[in-house]
Scaffold this active site. Structure first.
Site, PDB file in Angstrom:
ATOM      1  N   ASP A 197      44.282  41.196  43.173  1.00 41.26           N
ATOM      2  CA  ASP A 197      43.213  40.663  42.230  1.00 41.26           C
ATOM      3  C   ASP A 197      42.632  41.976  41.447  1.00 41.26           C
ATOM      4  O   ASP A 197      41.927  42.640  42.312  1.00 41.26           O
ATOM      5  CB  ASP A 197      42.307  39.826  42.882  1.00 41.26           C
ATOM      6  CG  ASP A 197      41.248  39.112  41.980  1.00 41.26           C
ATOM      7  OD1 ASP A 197      41.256  39.790  40.851  1.00 41.26           O
ATOM      8  OD2 ASP A 197      40.575  38.378  42.172  1.00 41.26           O
ATOM      9  N   HIS A 198      43.001  42.428  40.468  1.00 42.46           N
ATOM     10  CA  HIS A 198      42.528  43.436  39.869  1.00 42.46           C
ATOM     11  C   HIS A 198      40.882  43.682  39.743  1.00 42.46           C
ATOM     12  O   HIS A 198      40.518  44.835  39.730  1.00 42.46           O
ATOM     13  CB  HIS A 198      42.848  43.989  38.420  1.00 42.46           C
ATOM     14  CG  HIS A 198      42.663  42.863  37.324  1.00 42.46           C
ATOM     15  ND1 HIS A 198      43.004  41.585  37.073  1.00 42.46           N
ATOM     16  CD2 HIS A 198      41.459  43.159  36.440  1.00 42.46           C
ATOM     17  CE1 HIS A 198      42.436  41.128  36.164  1.00 42.46           C
ATOM     18  NE2 HIS A 198      41.376  41.921  35.696  1.00 42.46           N
ATOM     19  N   HIS A 260      39.679  35.551  40.735  1.00 38.65           N
ATOM     20  CA  HIS A 260      38.440  36.426  40.449  1.00 38.65           C
ATOM     21  C   HIS A 260      37.230  35.923  41.068  1.00 38.65           C
ATOM     22  O   HIS A 260      36.310  36.442  41.748  1.00 38.65           O
ATOM     23  CB  HIS A 260      38.360  36.666  38.987  1.00 38.65           C
ATOM     24  CG  HIS A 260      39.759  37.115  38.429  1.00 38.65           C
ATOM     25  ND1 HIS A 260      40.511  38.060  39.150  1.00 38.65           N
ATOM     26  CD2 HIS A 260      40.209  37.154  37.207  1.00 38.65           C
ATOM     27  CE1 HIS A 260      41.388  38.554  38.257  1.00 38.65           C
ATOM     28  NE2 HIS A 260      41.168  37.787  37.021  1.00 38.65           N
ATOM     29  N   LYS A 360      35.808  32.243  27.283  1.00 35.54           N
ATOM     30  CA  LYS A 360      36.382  33.120  26.137  1.00 35.54           C
ATOM     31  C   LYS A 360      35.485  32.763  24.769  1.00 35.54           C
ATOM     32  O   LYS A 360      35.228  31.758  24.704  1.00 35.54           O
ATOM     33  CB  LYS A 360      37.852  33.061  25.900  1.00 35.54           C
ATOM     34  CG  LYS A 360      38.780  33.571  27.175  1.00 35.54           C
ATOM     35  CD  LYS A 360      40.147  33.337  26.826  1.00 35.54           C
ATOM     36  CE  LYS A 360      40.800  34.001  27.992  1.00 35.54           C
ATOM     37  NZ  LYS A 360      40.791  35.391  28.316  1.00 35.54           N
TER      38      LYS A 360
END
Length: 512
Positions: A197-198, A260, A360
Site C-alpha cells: 500500500d504505497h 488506504h 475525486k
C-alpha cells in the site's frame, strides 16, 4: 525557527544495506515502473541502501530488447527521479537492467524466466534472492504466483529467499479477497507475500506511530476521555484521467477505503505494540480493524454517503463530469465520492466516531487526519466577551505537504478577554530538509531486507473488506437516483456535510 535535534551522522546507527537480490517486475512497460519503481530504486542507490549485487528484470508484452529498455528508462528517469541525476550512479544502475518480452499467461515464460534468473544470479552474485513485483492487472496475481511456484521460483533453499509484492486492488469484495489469499497461500508462505500500500511509504504515515508512542504528552490523552472524534480525509482534485474503464468497475469505496483509509485508521487507533517487529505491529492493527462495528443495512442508509462528480470549475478551468470522461458509460452509477461514520468498539475508542471521506474532483488536494479533542468547560468565561470555546484540533498532514499542526486558543492582546485560534505548524521540509522520494523507497527496501511491518497481512486485508461489505451490498441493491450529485471543484455532496451536522460537528476543509 527551532531546529529538530538529530544525531550527527557519525553517531547514528548505520542503515542496513539491502540484501543482494534480483527484482523481477511483471508489467515493467507500464506507468508504475517508470514513475515510481525505477526512480525509487535509483534513489536507494544514491543513498547507498541498494546492494552492489543487484539487478532488475522487467517483463511485459511490449517488444523490447535489453538496450531499448535501458534507453527508455534513461530518458524517463530525468522526469520522475525528483532531483538531478548522478551520471555515474545511473550508469551503474543502467547496466543492471534487463528485459523479457512475454505474455503473463504463457507457461513457457516461467521456464525461460528460471533460466534467465539463474544466469543473472551468476553474473551479479545475487545469491539466489529474488523478489517479484506484480504491477499487473489483478486477474494475473494468483496465476503468476502459481506459475512461479510450478518452476521452483518460490522455493527458498540454501539460505536464499523468494518474495512477491502484490499491488492493489487485493480483491474486489470480501469473497474475492479470501479466494485470492487462499490461492496465494497455496504456493507461497505468508512471510513471502508483501501486499503493498504505497500510502504507507509516506513519511507522515510512518510517523504516526512515532508521534503517538514517543511523546509522553500525547499518548495519555489518545482515548475516548479526551478525544471527541476523528476525521480522515483523502481529497483529490484530479478526475479518473485515463483510468475510466478500471475505475468504473471499482469506484471510490473499493479503490480507497479497504486499503488506504483502513491503514490510516488502524495506525491512528491501534494499541501500543510490544515492539516494532512486523507481526507485533500488524497484530495490533488487525485487532482494531476487527473492532470496527459492522454497519447494518439500516445504518448504511444513515451513516454512509456516496456521490458522483458532475461538470464544474476547478482552478479556473471548466472540467467535465464523470459520465463524460473517456471509457465511462453515460449512465454510470459508480461513485467517485464516499463518506462514512464508523465506530470502534473497544475500551480506548468507545463512543468516539471516526468520520472518513474520499473523493475525486474536490476543491483541493489534501490527505489529513484530524484529531478533535473535547471542548473545555465554559464556566470560567461566562462573564467575559468570549462567546464559545473552540475545540483543539491536532492535524496530521499526509500530502501534498507532510507535517503536523496543533490548533489551540490564546488570548488576543488587549484590555478585554477575547480568544483567538492559533496554529502551531511543523513541516518535515523545514526541519529535516527534503529528499527525492516517490514514496516507494522505504517499501522496496523493507522487502529487500525482509521487514513486512508496512505491508498488509491476509487477516488485515479481509478485515478491511468486512468493514465496507455492508455498504457494497446495500448500494448494489439500491442504485443511486441523483447522480451526479456534486459539482467538480466542491467538497462533495451536501449529504456528506449533513452526516456530521446531525452530530453537531463539521468537516475541517482545507485550502491549497
Amino acid at each position: 525557527m527551532a531546529q529538530a535535534e538529530v544525531l550527527p551522522r557519525s553517531q547514528r546507527p548505520p542503515a542496513r544495506t539491502a540484501d543482494p537480490c534480483i527484482m523481477v517486475i511483471f508489467g515493467a512497460a507500464g506507468d508504475l515502473t517508470r514513475r515510481k519503481l525505477v526512480p525509487a530504486l535509483y534513489n536507494l542507490a544514491c543513498a547507498e541502501l541498494l546492494s552492489r549485487e543487484f539487478a532488475v528484470l522487467g517483463i511485459a508484452h511490449s517488444p523490447m530488447s535489453n538496450d531499448e529498455f535501458r534507453n527508455k528508462l534513461s530518458e524517463e528517469i530525468r522526469e520522475y527521479a525528483g532531483g538531478d541525476i548522478d551520471p555515474n550512479i545511473w550508469e551503474w544502475f543502467r547496466r543492471r537492467l534487463y528485459y523479457l518480452t512475454a505474455e503473463f499467461d504463457d507457461k513457457n515464460l516461467y521456464s525461460q524466466l528460471s533460466t534467465t534468473l539463474a544466469k543473472l544470479d551468476q553474473d551479479h552474485a545475487t545469491r539466489g534472492n529474488y523478489f517479484f513485483y506484480l504491477a499487473t492487472a489483478p486477474n494475473f496475481f494468483g496465476s503468476i504466483v502459481e506459475q512461479l511456484a510450478s518452476v521452483g521460483l518460490m522455493e527458498e533453499k540454501n539460505g536464499s529467499w523468494r518474495r512477491v509484492i502484490v499491488e492493489k486492488p487485493f480483491g474486489h469484495d470480501l469473497d474475492s479477497a479470501k479466494a485470492l489469499n487462499q490461492q496465494l497461500l497455496r504456493f507461497a508462505g505468508e512471510k513471502q507475500i508483501y501486499r503493498i500500500d504505497h500510502y504507507l511509504g509516506k513519511e507522515t504515515v510512518q510517523n504516526i506511530l512515532a508521534f503517538r508512542f514517543a511523546n509522553g504528552i500525547f499518548e495519555p490523552i489518545w482515548n475516548r476521555r479526551y478525544i471527541d472524534h476523528v476525521q480522515i480525509s483523502v481529497a483529490e482534485t484530479v478526475g479518473v484521467e485515463q483510468r475510466g474503464s478500471y475505475y468504473d468497475q471499482a469506484g471510490a469505496l473499493r479503490d480507497m477505503v479497504p486499503n488506504h483509509i483502513m491503514q490510516l485508521i488502524s495506525l491512528t487507533s491501534m494499541e501500543p505494540p510490544v515492539s516494532f517487529e512486523a507481526n507485533a505491529v500488524r497484530d495490533e492493527q488487525a485487532k482494531v480493524l476487527h473492532a470496527i462495528q459492522p454497519l447494518s443495512s439500516e445504518e448504511v442508509l444513515t451513516r454512509t454517503v456516496r456521490g458522483q462528480y458532475g461538470p464544474g470549475v476547478l482552478e479556473g478551468h471548466r472540467v467535465p463530469g464523470y459520465r463524460n470522461e473517456p471509457d465511462v458509460p453515460p449512465d454510470s452509477r459508480t461513485e467517485t465520492f464516499v463518506a462514512m461514520k464508523l465506530a470502534i468498539d473497544n475500551w480506548r475508542w468507545a463512543d468516539v466516531p471516526f468520520y472518513l471521506r474520499t473523493g475525486k474532483r474536490l476543491a483541493a488536494q489534501n490527505t489529513q487526519i484530524v484529531i478533535q479533542f473535547r471542548r473545555a468547560p465554559f464556566v470560567l468565561f461566562r462573564d467575559t466577551a468570549v462567546e464559545n470555546l473552540l475545540p483543539n484540533q491536532l492535524v496530521l498532514h499526509i500530502q501534498p505537504e507532510e507535517g503536523i499542526s496543533l490548533q489551540f486558543a490564546a488570548k488576543v492582546p488587549g484590555p478585554i478577554m477575547r480568544l483567538g485560534a492559533v496554529d502551531m505548524n511543523f513541516q518535515y521540509a523545514d526541519y529535516f530538509g527534503t529528499h527525492p522520494s516517490t514514496g516507494y523507497e522505504r517499501l522496496l527496501h523493507d522487502c529487500m531486507i525482509g521487514d513486512a511491518t508496512l505491508f498488509q497481512r491476509a487477516d488485515m486485508v479481509e478485515a478491511g473488506w468486512c468493514v465496507v461489505s455492508p455498504a457494497l451490498d446495500v448500494w448494489r441493491a439500491l442504485p443511486p437516483r441523483n447522480f451526479p450529485n456534486y459539482p467538480s471543484g466542491s467538497w462533495g455532496p451536501r449529504e456528506a456535510d449533513e452526516l456530521l451536522e446531525r452530530d453537531g460537528r463539521h468537516w475541517r476543509n482545507f485550502g491549497k
